[in-house]
Motif scaffolding. Structure first.
Motif, PDB file in Angstrom:
ATOM      1  N   VAL A 180       0.858  -1.079  -0.178  1.00 33.13           N
ATOM      2  CA  VAL A 180      -0.005  -0.056   0.090  1.00 33.13           C
ATOM      3  C   VAL A 180       0.814   1.307  -0.026  1.00 33.13           C
ATOM      4  O   VAL A 180       1.438   1.629   0.904  1.00 33.13           O
ATOM      5  N   VAL A 181       0.870   2.063  -1.158  1.00 33.71           N
ATOM      6  CA  VAL A 181       1.767   3.334  -1.147  1.00 33.71           C
ATOM      7  C   VAL A 181       1.032   4.244  -0.390  1.00 33.71           C
ATOM      8  O   VAL A 181       1.900   4.917   0.309  1.00 33.71           O
ATOM      9  N   GLY A 182      -0.126   4.473  -0.340  1.00 27.54           N
ATOM     10  CA  GLY A 182      -0.674   5.421   0.506  1.00 27.54           C
ATOM     11  C   GLY A 182      -2.240   5.527   0.077  1.00 27.54           C
ATOM     12  O   GLY A 182      -2.892   4.705  -0.413  1.00 27.54           O
ATOM     13  N   LEU A 183      -2.989   6.444   0.781  1.00 29.45           N
ATOM     14  CA  LEU A 183      -4.347   6.594   0.710  1.00 29.45           C
ATOM     15  C   LEU A 183      -4.846   7.918  -0.070  1.00 29.45           C
ATOM     16  O   LEU A 183      -3.789   8.710  -0.176  1.00 29.45           O
ATOM     17  N   VAL A 184      -5.864   7.795  -0.739  1.00 32.34           N
ATOM     18  CA  VAL A 184      -6.348   9.050  -1.677  1.00 32.34           C
ATOM     19  C   VAL A 184      -7.872   9.625  -1.114  1.00 32.34           C
ATOM     20  O   VAL A 184      -8.797   8.889  -0.605  1.00 32.34           O
TER      21      VAL A 184
END
Length: 623
Positions: A180-184
């Protein structure tokens, strides 16, 4: 290969056991160095005097600390996924190990040994935290530098920054090679912040993130937002060339339809923008509960979904009438496992009057849903006599038996292709509608029996729908074949269609043709492009030559129309108590249909396909 890439390769290639051994050895040496540096700071000289007592106490410090670290789980953590909150575990571990070491120092001082200066334990604690914590986060930096992902990992983003998104990210850490690279998130207040150890990005940075990190998948975690906003988000991310999936809705989790950590594929109907109207429980109960119900074509896509809906309302008995042995076996096995009601499978054709009568009279059927039909347009076009025999005279057979057996409700499942039909399948469906109107007129004279038809467009995922074909072609790498990209069709989900069919039947007064609100027609070219994008691919065309899958235009097939209609006359459609259901007016008389049926039967018996086709279309052209 850069230094960081080389170090990352060494860390990844080292077996787990040796990684732990190396980490323990490093901590031992680092804490020894921390104690030496503490004395150096205290005495302001790089080579403080080291006595035997100081050496013994120096060896004692890591001997005490390493078991504490093991107990606190510092050697169980996967450094690649080390959260920022791990610093508190490291601080806690160092506090405990330092206190235990100070106790031993105090005991040796009482025994008359060398006294450790009071500032040394504080220096030792601070330097130890920096070395132990720094080593962990340095390793994490090496593993996540550059793109942040190993070649065999699956980089992804989560759309949404709520608690469920953080929980999902935590769960995904331990599943396969997902990263998981990040949240949007849409909320500007979250942009640039870290939520649960993950950076939150605005939606307008999605193209940059996909290019920089090689994102392969976006998971939507936003089931609580309004349907129109959800559709807009899906439309936004579906054009980015990545796979899109979603968390199940909270109501699905409560109903047990999904596991808590299960992620499902985005369904194409989520892009259609259809407004959802909850089914009227009273209407469903009135026509299904404690009734004996029969579904013809029970193994088909519409028939099987009707059966699944019916058993939920605990009918007295459900009769499954199906000509396909394997299809009947599948739906019978599925429904029996639920144990909601008695299920009676009948393997027979709707053209066999004796079998139909035995199924209806023998089980005391009260409600019939007639879904049995040949629906594939090109196949029926190539097999005219079979299509007429099954769709027209099969309907006539079941309707005759239902009328004579006193069935309370008879519901024909019709099609929008029955409106001004240009193909045999649509024409046979129009004849079936007229047959039901004729039987409704007879039923009105004899009693309280009600015959009606329900007309609607394509059902997503049904056996006759183009959607399964597109899915198969996409899975095989293309091309996706469309007859004409400008062709439009109406679409709705199987579940919604089934619920509306049953609710319409509950409102029948006899002789009705109900029309289901299908929303706006969908351009087939757009449908194909959206399905390609939802699968994580890009469309290959003149504007995008490097695209993944090509859309190939094959030309309109015999009998196909560019667009379908739900109404012969829109002004003739009446509203009902349900916003998604309308009622059409009747036209032909029973005498007209009866005479036309005799002529059509003669043509079929003679095997005269040309004459049968002529009669089939000439009769329904009458206004």
């Amino acid at each position: 290969m850069s230094v960081i890439e080389f170090l990352r390769w060494i860390i990844v290639a080292t077996p787990r056991f040796w990684k732990r051994a190396l980490l323990i050895s490093f901590d031992f040496c680092a804490l020894m160095f921390a104690l030496w540096a503490s004395y150096a700071l205290r005495y302001a000289e790089w080579t403080p005097q080291i006595t035997d007592e100081r050496l013994l106490l120096g060896l004692l410090a890591p001997v005490i600390a390493v078991p504490v670290f093991i107990r606190m789980g510092l050697y169980r953590a996967v450094l690649r996924y080390l959260p920022d909150t791990a610093i508190w575990t490291i601080l806690h571990s160092m506090v405990i190990s330092t206190i235990i070491w100070v106790i031993f120092v105090f005991l040796t001082a009482m025994a008359g040994r060398d006294i450790v200066p009071r500032s040394v334990p504080f220096f030792y604690f601070a330097i130890g935290v920096l070395l132990v914590g720094g080593s962990r986060f340095a390793a994490k930096f090496i593993l996540s530098s550059g793109t942040g992902i190993r070649r065999d990992e699956h980089p992804m983003l989560i759309y949404g920054a709520g608690p469920s998104s953080v929980q999902l990210a935590t769960v995904l850490r331990g599943h396969g090679k997902r990263y998981v690279v990040g949240l949007v998130d849409d909320d500007p207040q979250h942009h640039g912040r870290d939520v649960g150890g993950y950076r939150v990005f605005p939606p307008n940075q999605l193209p940059r993130l996909i290019e920089k990190y090689g994102i392969q998948e976006i998971i939507l975690s936003m089931s609580s937002i309004p349907a129109n906003r959800r559709q807009a988000v899906i439309s936004l991310v579906s054009g980015l060339g990545v796979k899109i999936r979603t968390l199940p809705d909270i109501t699905d989790l409560v109903d047990g339809r999904y596991l808590v950590n299960q992620i499902r594929e985005i369904e194409i109907d989520e892009l259609l923008g259809r407004s959802f109207v909850p089914p009227d429980q009273t209407l469903l109960r009135s026509v299904l509960h404690d009734r004996v119900v029969m579904v013809t074509g029970a193994g088909g896509s519409i028939g099987s979904e009707l059966c699944r809906l019916i058993v939920q309302w605990k009918p007295k008995c459900l009769v499954l009438f199906e000509a396909n042995e394997f299809a009947l076996y599948k739906i019978d096995r599925e429904l029996r496992s639920g144990g909601h009601c008695d299920v009676v499978p009948v393997l027979a054709s709707v053209r066999d009057a004796a079998q139909v009568r035995a199924a209806i009279s023998g089980n005391g059927v009260e409600v019939v849903y007639h879904a049995a039909a040949h629906k594939h347009v090109p196949l029926v076009e190539a097999n005219v006599l079979e299509g007429i025999s099954n769709n027209v005279f099969g309907t006539l057979t079941v309707a005759d038996v239902a009328l004579s057996s006193g069935v309370e409700k008879f519901v024909l499942i019709s099609s929008d292709k029955a409106v001004r039909p240009t193909n045999v399948m649509g024409a046979t469906k129009r004849w079936a509608e007229l047959i039901i109107r004729a039987k409704a007129a007879e039923a009105t004279k004899d009693g309280n029996q009600q015959f009606c038809a329900v007309r609607f467009g394509n059902v997503l995922g049904s056996n006759g729908s183009v959607v399964p074909l597109f899915r198969e072609q996409i899975a095989n790498g293309g091309p996706v074949t469309v007859t004409d990209p400008d062709m439009t069709r109406y679409f709705m989900s199987i579940q919604e269609a089934s619920e509306l069919i049953v609710q319409a039947s509950a409102m029948s007064m006899g002789g009705d043709t109900f029309l289901l609100d299908m929303g706006e027609p969908v351009r087939i070219g757009d449908l194909a492009e959206n399905m390609i994008r939802l699968a994580g691919f890009t469309v290959r065309n003149h504007q995008n030559l490097p695209g993944s899958i090509q859309i190939q235009v094959t030309g309109i097939r015999p009998g196909e129309k560019l667009f379908e209609e739900l109404f012969y006359d829109v002004t003739n459609a009446l509203k009902t108590e349900h916003p998604k259901i309308m009622r059409a007016q009747a036209s032909h008389s029973a005498q007209d249909v009866t005479q036309a049926l005799r002529e059509l039967q003669t043509a079929v018996d003679q095997g005269d396909e040309t004459l049968a086709r002529s009669i089939l279309f000439d009769f329904i052209r009458i206004p």
